[in-house]
Design an enzyme around this catalytic site. Structure first.
Site, PDB file in Angstrom:
ATOM      1  N   LYS A 195       0.978  -1.260  -0.037  1.00  6.97           N
ATOM      2  CA  LYS A 195      -0.132  -0.183   0.010  1.00  6.97           C
ATOM      3  C   LYS A 195       0.943   1.481  -0.205  1.00  6.97           C
ATOM      4  O   LYS A 195       1.486   1.547   0.829  1.00  6.97           O
ATOM      5  CB  LYS A 195      -1.041  -0.041   1.158  1.00  6.97           C
ATOM      6  CG  LYS A 195      -2.017   1.030   1.070  1.00  6.97           C
ATOM      7  CD  LYS A 195      -2.685   1.800   2.349  1.00  6.97           C
ATOM      8  CE  LYS A 195      -1.638   2.669   3.030  1.00  6.97           C
ATOM      9  NZ  LYS A 195      -1.601   3.952   2.116  1.00  6.97           N
ATOM     10  N   THR A 250       6.207   7.315  13.880  1.00 13.59           N
ATOM     11  CA  THR A 250       6.309   6.553  14.839  1.00 13.59           C
ATOM     12  C   THR A 250       4.980   6.266  15.794  1.00 13.59           C
ATOM     13  O   THR A 250       4.655   5.403  16.083  1.00 13.59           O
ATOM     14  CB  THR A 250       7.359   7.066  15.991  1.00 13.59           C
ATOM     15  OG1 THR A 250       8.454   7.363  15.416  1.00 13.59           O
ATOM     16  CG2 THR A 250       7.418   6.404  17.480  1.00 13.59           C
ATOM     17  N   GLY A 253       3.220   3.690  13.758  1.00 15.23           N
ATOM     18  CA  GLY A 253       4.045   2.579  13.889  1.00 15.23           C
ATOM     19  C   GLY A 253       3.355   2.090  15.137  1.00 15.23           C
ATOM     20  O   GLY A 253       3.373   0.604  15.229  1.00 15.23           O
ATOM     21  N   GLU A 270      10.099   0.676  10.383  1.00 16.91           N
ATOM     22  CA  GLU A 270      11.121   1.984  10.050  1.00 16.91           C
ATOM     23  C   GLU A 270      10.403   3.171  10.604  1.00 16.91           C
ATOM     24  O   GLU A 270       9.582   3.387   9.619  1.00 16.91           O
ATOM     25  CB  GLU A 270      11.728   1.626   8.712  1.00 16.91           C
ATOM     26  CG  GLU A 270      13.068   2.250   8.504  1.00 16.91           C
ATOM     27  CD  GLU A 270      12.899   3.560   7.880  1.00 16.91           C
ATOM     28  OE1 GLU A 270      13.000   4.536   8.844  1.00 16.91           O
ATOM     29  OE2 GLU A 270      13.052   3.628   6.831  1.00 16.91           O
ATOM     30  N   CYS A 303      13.688  10.386   7.096  1.00 13.28           N
ATOM     31  CA  CYS A 303      13.577   9.863   8.685  1.00 13.28           C
ATOM     32  C   CYS A 303      15.011   9.871   9.145  1.00 13.28           C
ATOM     33  O   CYS A 303      15.144  10.012  10.567  1.00 13.28           O
ATOM     34  CB  CYS A 303      13.151   8.418   8.503  1.00 13.28           C
ATOM     35  SG  CYS A 303      14.101   7.342   7.219  1.00 13.28           S
ATOM     36  N   GLU A 400      10.320  15.109  15.530  1.00 18.64           N
ATOM     37  CA  GLU A 400      10.878  15.050  14.376  1.00 18.64           C
ATOM     38  C   GLU A 400       9.919  15.914  13.677  1.00 18.64           C
ATOM     39  O   GLU A 400       8.671  16.084  13.316  1.00 18.64           O
ATOM     40  CB  GLU A 400      10.398  13.690  13.754  1.00 18.64           C
ATOM     41  CG  GLU A 400      10.783  13.514  12.248  1.00 18.64           C
ATOM     42  CD  GLU A 400      10.638  12.019  11.780  1.00 18.64           C
ATOM     43  OE1 GLU A 400       9.434  11.507  11.814  1.00 18.64           O
ATOM     44  OE2 GLU A 400      11.610  11.563  11.148  1.00 18.64           O
TER      45      GLU A 400
END
Ligand code: NAI
Ligand code: MG
Length: 496
Positions: A195, A250, A253, A270, A303, A400
């Site tokens: 995807k 994250t 994630g 990742e 990243c 980030e």
């Protein structure tokens, strides 16, 4: 192929609604819905794409399951599989101009960079992984079995594919991330539902055409574009999926881990980063350009971006001035303009997010040395930005940003800098600039991150493992390490 021919092909490709690739067929979404992918340089619609959701994912999982359980794929020799994967690498190179254009138009990155980096790296990944198909090995193991004195055993391990793999990828390197995911999964004999990110589905769909052209059996690779909350979430939760591999935030994630808990599918992740880039007093002057590249490459949408710059106090003013001069000199523009050095961010959402961080930095007392806001009033451009006078508790230092924004701080000694570099919940990358090799390697050991670059940054290779410590992820991509992500180990014991 000439640029013009490539351009015509790209115009054709974006000119009609793109369908999804399931079970070797091109089809509309079950719902009939499509979504628009905008050109980030203008905000105008670039193409319409089938909007896959749970029903389409279910169909793709059935196709992948059938291909894995009964299809010709599992009966093919490793050598035959390797040749197909190699062919994909060749086809990517054959269509390099076209893929680079598509990538530039969909993502916003400069065509020149997509052509010089994203596309050849994607091809190289397939070529590298093709070689692994014939080199997946188990071991013979000498066992002692204290509970069966006198018996004689023969034991060995088999390394087998995990099965049906769901792969969810982001928009920052759309083609390359598809390659990083598909290459090793296919080399180890899995079947895949990929995807792509809703912001950038086009190059993955073109790649699916090339995969079909290479001659993969139907159902081995399925590409279902759609949104994260619907298609992505269903893929992560699907009971018929044996493993999910994710690259992205994250935050998502964590959702992937929760969704995977239902059938305890294998998970590799990742995730984000806030990578330190450390310039010592004895660094070569090229460290200045290195520090700028570490953060500004791909508009900071990496990243592993070197987003926390630490400079020895004796060189701080010089390096900040140098990086700021480079920031000022970068030509912003549409990716397809040959003069462009930095394109727009990928989406309005990212523009809002990044400029929000710039406001937050100012509000918390950081100094904006250069940049600091949106560029122009059309498209999603952000000025390359350098922030100083930051504190470790500021949001701009901890979180980030994923834009062309670096926070810079001075340091004075080695012990202090190791602690500062590691003062983050992330652990993806780090850069070290010094002429003292002992110092460089001593610090490389102390840094809790999956990649450390010494006197360079953003050097990627299909043979090098890549991934994160701490909250930057689980598992490694690329290199031979990635093969563990996509295989199960079976121990077989026979009594002789
Ligand atoms: P995201 O993590 O939401 O999106 C990445 C992929 O995950 C996309 O394919 C998306 O459709 C999918 N996704 C989203 N929600 C999902 C869900 N609930 N279940 C399954 N799949 C889901 O990232 P987003 O929102 O595009 O960007 C937000 C931030 O994430 C960025 O500002 C950046 O900090 C970080 N990010 C990190 C990346 C990396 O390479 N590590 C790449 C992209 C974003
Ligand atoms: Mg998101």
């Amino acid at each position: 192929m000439s640029i013009t021919t490539a351009h015509e092909r790209v115009s054709d490709f974006v000119g009609s609604p793109r369908r999804m690739f399931v079970g070797g067929q091109w089809s509309d979404a079950a719902s009939g819905k499509t979504f628009a992918t905008p050109d980030p340089a203008t905000g105008e619609t670039l193409a319409h794409v089938a909007e896959g959701d749970a029903e389409d994912i279910d169909r793709a999982v059935r196709a992948a399951r059938a291909a894995f359980d009964d299809g010709p794929w599992s009966r093919m020799t490793a050598s035959e599989r390797g040749r197909l994967i190699w062919k994909v690498g060749d086809l990517i190179l054959e269509h390099a101009d076209e893929l680079a254009q598509l990538e530039s138009m969909d993502n916003g990155k400069p065509y020149t960079i997509a052509r010089a980096a994203d596309v050849p790296l994607a091809a190289d990944l397939f070529h590298y992984m093709a070689g692994w198909a014939t080199k997946i090995e188990g071991n013979t193991i000498n066992i002692s079995v204290p509970t069966a004195p006198g018996a004689n055993f023969h034991s060995y391990t088999l390394r087998e594919p995990v099965g049906v793999v769901g792969q969810i990828i982001p928009w920052n390197f759309p083609l390359l991330m598809a390659a990083w995911k598909l290459g090793p999964a296919l080399a180890t004999g899995n079947c895949v539902i990929l995807k792509p990110a809703e912001q950038t589905p086009l190059s993955a769909l073109r790649l699916a055409e090339l995969i079909a052209e290479a001659g993969f059996p139907e159902g081995v690779v399925n590409v279902v574009p759609g949104y994260g909350e619907t298609a992505g979430a269903r893929l992560a939760a699907h009971p018929g999926v044996d493993k999910v591999a994710f690259t992205g935030s994250t935050e998502v994630g964590r959702l992937i881990v929760q969704a995977a808990a239902g059938n305890l599918k294998k998970v590799s992740l990742e995730l984000g980063g806030k990578s330190p880039n450390i310039v010592f007093d004895d660094a070569d002057p090229s460290a200045v350009a290195g520090a700028a590249n570490a953060i500004f490459f791909n508009h900071g949408q990496c990243c592993v971006a070197g987003s926390r710059l630490f400079v020895h106090q004796s060189r701080f003013d010089e390096v900040i001035e140098g990086v700021s001069d480079i920031a000022k000199s970068i030509r912003l523009g549409p990716g397809m303009d040959s003069e462009t050095q930095m394109g727009p961010l990928v989406s309005e959402e990212q523009l809002t997010r990044v400029t929000g961080y710039l406001d937050s930095g100012r509000a918390e007392g950081a100094t904006t040395v250069v940049g600091g806001g949106r560029y122009g009033d059309r498209g999603y451009f952000v000025e390359p930005t350098v922030l100083t006078d930051t504190r470790n508790d500021m949001k701009v230092v901890r979180e980030e940003i994923f834009g062309p924004v670096v926070v810079a701080a001075p340091f004075s000694d080695l012990d202090e800098i190791a602690a500062q570099a590691n003062d983050t919940e992330y652990g993806l990358g780090a850069g070290i600039w010094t002429k003292d090799i002992s110092k460089a390697h001593a610090l490389a050991k102390k840094i809790r991150a999956g990649t450390v670059w010494i006197n360079c940054y953003n050097v990627f290779d299909a043979a090098l493992p890549f991934g994160g410590y701490k909250q930057s992820g689980w598992g490694r991509e690329m290199g031979h390490e990635v093969l563990n992500n996509y295989t199960e180990v079976k121990a077989v014991t026979a009594q002789l």
